[in-house]
Design an enzyme around this catalytic site. Structure first.
Site, PDB file in Angstrom:
ATOM      1  N   GLU A  20       5.682  -3.469   0.717  1.00  0.00           N
ATOM      2  CA  GLU A  20       5.775  -3.082  -0.693  1.00  0.00           C
ATOM      3  C   GLU A  20       4.941  -1.818  -0.841  1.00  0.00           C
ATOM      4  O   GLU A  20       3.712  -1.868  -0.771  1.00  0.00           O
ATOM      5  CB  GLU A  20       5.274  -4.216  -1.585  1.00  0.00           C
ATOM      6  CG  GLU A  20       5.746  -4.091  -3.026  1.00  0.00           C
ATOM      7  CD  GLU A  20       4.745  -3.393  -3.914  1.00  0.00           C
ATOM      8  OE1 GLU A  20       4.893  -2.161  -4.098  1.00  0.00           O
ATOM      9  OE2 GLU A  20       3.840  -4.054  -4.417  1.00  0.00           O
ATOM     10  N   GLY A  42       0.829  -1.202   0.000  1.00  0.00           N
ATOM     11  CA  GLY A  42       0.000   0.000   0.000  1.00  0.00           C
ATOM     12  C   GLY A  42       0.861   1.249   0.000  1.00  0.00           C
ATOM     13  O   GLY A  42       2.012   1.237  -0.459  1.00  0.00           O
ATOM     14  N   SER A  43       0.328   2.322   0.545  1.00  0.00           N
ATOM     15  CA  SER A  43       0.990   3.616   0.474  1.00  0.00           C
ATOM     16  C   SER A  43       2.171   3.690   1.435  1.00  0.00           C
ATOM     17  O   SER A  43       2.209   3.009   2.473  1.00  0.00           O
ATOM     18  CB  SER A  43       0.000   4.740   0.796  1.00  0.00           C
ATOM     19  OG  SER A  43      -0.313   4.746   2.181  1.00  0.00           O
ATOM     20  N   THR A  44       3.119   4.561   1.115  1.00  0.00           N
ATOM     21  CA  THR A  44       4.294   4.725   1.957  1.00  0.00           C
ATOM     22  C   THR A  44       3.956   5.278   3.338  1.00  0.00           C
ATOM     23  O   THR A  44       4.487   4.774   4.339  1.00  0.00           O
ATOM     24  CB  THR A  44       5.331   5.605   1.238  1.00  0.00           C
ATOM     25  OG1 THR A  44       5.754   4.915   0.042  1.00  0.00           O
ATOM     26  CG2 THR A  44       6.538   5.870   2.114  1.00  0.00           C
ATOM     27  N   VAL A  62       1.277   4.886   5.191  1.00  0.00           N
ATOM     28  CA  VAL A  62       0.699   3.799   5.994  1.00  0.00           C
ATOM     29  C   VAL A  62       1.765   2.742   6.281  1.00  0.00           C
ATOM     30  O   VAL A  62       1.844   2.203   7.388  1.00  0.00           O
ATOM     31  CB  VAL A  62      -0.515   3.172   5.278  1.00  0.00           C
ATOM     32  CG1 VAL A  62      -1.045   1.961   6.058  1.00  0.00           C
ATOM     33  CG2 VAL A  62      -1.625   4.205   5.111  1.00  0.00           C
ATOM     34  N   GLY A  63       2.614   2.461   5.288  1.00  0.00           N
ATOM     35  CA  GLY A  63       3.683   1.495   5.488  1.00  0.00           C
ATOM     36  C   GLY A  63       4.642   1.914   6.588  1.00  0.00           C
ATOM     37  O   GLY A  63       5.105   1.082   7.382  1.00  0.00           O
TER      38      GLY A  63
END
Length: 486
Positions: free
Chosen positions: A254, A232-234, A236-237
């Site tokens: 990822e 998902g998005s950076t 949130v990651g």
């Protein structure tokens, strides 16, 4: 087995289909015509706990199952997908706006993932290593981690959920899967149904459908899952990585991309155009590997732009259920607004609009921005939609510098008639994956998939997935009496 929306709008916990306990309803909408695909009673924190406990119980028995039996289960899953390709393609179109071409690619990738996962039970091998102590035997055993938590995105949900779920199960783990609620069926309950029909033991795979507002960080903080796999998005990651590290969990992340496709002065321009158009406009540009920036040598810049605009103008936009549609809808209105904001900001910053298709509902016609500089918004941000930024450069070194001028490093591509030159340039591009004379969108079941910098940590596919979802345990055996120093 035929896929029916009416049977896939439940939580799948401990081998049973049930409503969630949060008291909240999620309405899953078709992004093209905004009709209701399904309604879910969303899961609660209690459901998360029940799912994790079920996976833990079932995993202990699953780890004992003969590897040949495990392999046969994954082979049956492939056959179920083969038997239901048309139904699966329809689900992909109706729930996430995927075109026919996109659906066929995604289904192919899922089958390849399952076929590779089917080999993992046979690869849970160990080693005997020499010991420095007389009479000792050192053994290394590859073992399941226990339970894996998987969080998947809305864009390629069938593939990106299965990319973690199948290897994790094949390595002997239990799994709890939380798909993005916008792709709850394609990325979640449909996968549960496939494995249920294939004969997976009850409780081993659990699917919870909910919004983060209902469960907070409980899913990633829960003490049972030992590995967190997130796509998902950076932003949130980063949060997931921080929470997981506080709880001493391993993560596979990822994340976002800002992929650059470099076109040098000796490139085959037609091939570079085709690669750029496919790599940007596949699934409306909603792929993490999509070409966001095309970096073109000034000697061929004008002809490249001319040919690209001509091809882009021919792409059919509209209903994803029509097989010749290339560009379907973005997932929701918010994504449409975000994309248009980035495009408009970039134009205000000096980018030229070479082509702009109409916007109808969530269907955004293709957009081509030229004379882009590397500091413009469209070059700095990941445009998750059908818009492409073309940047002119004067040399090979400048092309590499511009390509690397990004916080992201997921995928990339280089086009040149000199293949070894392309390879040397690819080595200098700070990205987890780079393709010579091809597009940026590539995935192979045997090859390491993952990014650098803000595009994530860890690798999927092949032997790398085997490493992600297993642990290595040292057991020594002292065959002879050992002499101790005291």
């Amino acid at each position: 087995m035929a896929f029916d929306f009416s049977t896939l709008n439940k939580q799948y916990i401990d081998g049973t289909w049930r409503d969630g306990r949060s008291g909240k309803v999620y309405v899953d909408q078709n992004p093209y015509d905004e009709t209701t695909v399904a309604e879910f009673q969303m899961a609660s924190i209690e459901d998360v706990d029940l799912a994790c406990q079920a996976a833990q119980r079932a995993q202990k028995e699953w780890a004992k199952v003969n590897p040949f039996e495990k392999r046969e289960l994954f082979e049956r899953a492939v056959q179920i997908i083969d038997d239901n390709t048309e139904s699966i393609a329809r689900v992909i179109a109706d729930e996430i706006g995927g075109t026919f071409v996109k659906a066929m690619i995604e289904i192919m990738l899922v089958k390849n993932t399952l076929k590779e996962a089917a080999t993992y039970p046979m690869r849970m091998d160990g080693r005997i290593i020499p010991a420095s102590i007389p009479g000792k035997e050192n053994r290394l055993y590859r073992l399941p981690v226990g339970v894996v938590a998987v969080l998947s995105p809305f864009n390629f949900p069938f593939c990106l959920s299965m990319r973690a779920v199948a290897p994790a199960l094949a390595c002997g783990n239990g799994v709890v899967l939380k798909p993005n609620e916008a792709s709850a069926i394609t990325g979640g309950t449909m996968i549960a149904k496939i494995f249920e029909e294939a004969g997976l033991p009850k409780g081993l795979l659990n699917v919870i459908v909910t919004e983060i507002g209902q469960i907070g960080d409980s899913f990633i903080e829960h003490p049972i899952p030992k590995v967190i796999s997130f796509t998902g998005s950076t932003p949130v990651g980063r949060h997931i990585g921080e929470v997981a590290s506080r709880n001493l969990k391993r993560v596979g992340l990822e994340l976002g991309g800002n992929s650059a496709l470099v076109v040098l002065e000796d490139a085959d321009i037609d091939q570079a155009v085709n690669a750029s158009v496919f790599s940007r406009f596949a699934h409306q540009g909603q792929i993490c590997m999509c070409t966001n920036r095309v970096i073109v040598h000034r000697e061929v810049y004008d002809i490249f732009v001319e040919k690209l605009v001509d091809k882009v103008a021919s792409l059919k936009c509209g209903d994803p259920r029509e097989q010749d549609t290339v560009i379907g809808p973005l997932i929701n209105h918010r994504q449409v607004e975000l994309l248009q904001k980035v495009v408009d900001e970039s134009i205000a910053q000096g980018a030229k609009l070479a082509y702009r298709g109409p916007v109808e509902g969530n269907v955004v016609g293709p957009i081509v921005l030229t004379d882009v500089s590397e500091e413009m918004t469209c070059a700095r941000q990941e445009m998750f939609g059908p818009a492409i930024a073309i940047i002119p450069v004067d040399s090979e070194d400048e092309a590499i510098r511009v390509a690397n001028n990004s916080d992201f490093g997921l995928s990339g591509a280089v086009h040149t008639s000199n293949l070894e030159r392309g390879v040397e340039i690819a080595k200098r591009i700070e990205s987890g994956m780079v393709h010579v004379n091809d597009g940026t969108v590539n995935d192979e079941p045997l090859v390491a998939f993952g990014g650098e910098k803000a595009s994530g940590v860890g690798r999927y596919n092949g032997e790398w997935a085997l490493e992600e979802f297993t642990t290595v345990k040292w057991i020594s055996v002292q065959h002879e009496k050992r002499e101790y120093p005291f």
